[in-house]
Design a protein around this motif. Sequence first.
Motif: not given
Length: 293
Positions: A57-83
């Motif tokens: 789960i820690l690695l999934i939280s670290l995935l959010i930022t690069p995945l957002r940059r690649i997909t430009r799906f900004s709503k992913l940021v909303q779950v980063r803290r939760q994860i």
Amino acid sequence: MYPWLDPSGRFSVFKLAVFIALLVPGALLLWPVIAQGGATIPVKDAILQSGDWTIRILLISLLITPLRRITRFSKLVQVRRQIGVGAFCYAIMHLCLYAISQNLDLGRIASEIVLRIYLTIGFVAVLGLAVLAATSTKAAMRKLGAKWGRLHKLVYPIAVLGVVHFFLQSKVDVSEATLMAGLFVALMLYRFAHWRGWALRSASTLIVIALVSGLTTAGIEYAWYALATGIPADRVAAANLEWMWPLRPAWNVLLVSLVMVVIYPFGRDGAGRAIMSNLAGSLRLKPQHSRGG
């Protein structure tokens, strides 16, 4: 305040789904412990599984930022803290289950943590996650200001400590630990590429990251067996050159990283952003407005 609300305060099925997904592994691993009244074997299994899920789960939280940059799906940021907070909760579960296995003998637990290096490393990582979780609120962000960003960069050394702890407690079979180490390398390479100004929505950049991540994973596995075990490391290196099932960690890291090459066109041309934004919008409960007579 509530993990199922979006920043505007509206109910979001997307955030609720992530919240439930974070709860499911914990419920599954704790059920045998509860059902068998804290029997030794279920507790030991739960200790290992909760530790595995912490680093995942820690690695999934670290995935959010690069995945957002690649997909430009900004709503992913909303779950980063939760994860990220979810990773901390699993770390606490891991620690509590270990305490139960030691019959809640605090003196013995403290001595074990001090005397066993892999427990010391794991405990430091838990303390680090506690600091990050405690300062993950908006109030903490406002109070700390620019210091908040620097403080939360501690997640990187914490992840390294988690992976090292994983290796040391795994002893001989380090396949899962090697996989986690390789994925962490890939996540750091995405950040390095962004820092250097290389386009993360470029197929060539993503392919290079995938190849370097896979090769580095093979190198990590080779180094572990060469330095920490009596198992011939050359055999491990040769195994990484073969396509076999189950796949070696290096192949898994390579294939997972190549997924980014498949999804990056969605972020590049905007089609993926439109699809995901529409999906997220459809998963959000909108308030009903009453109609006049």
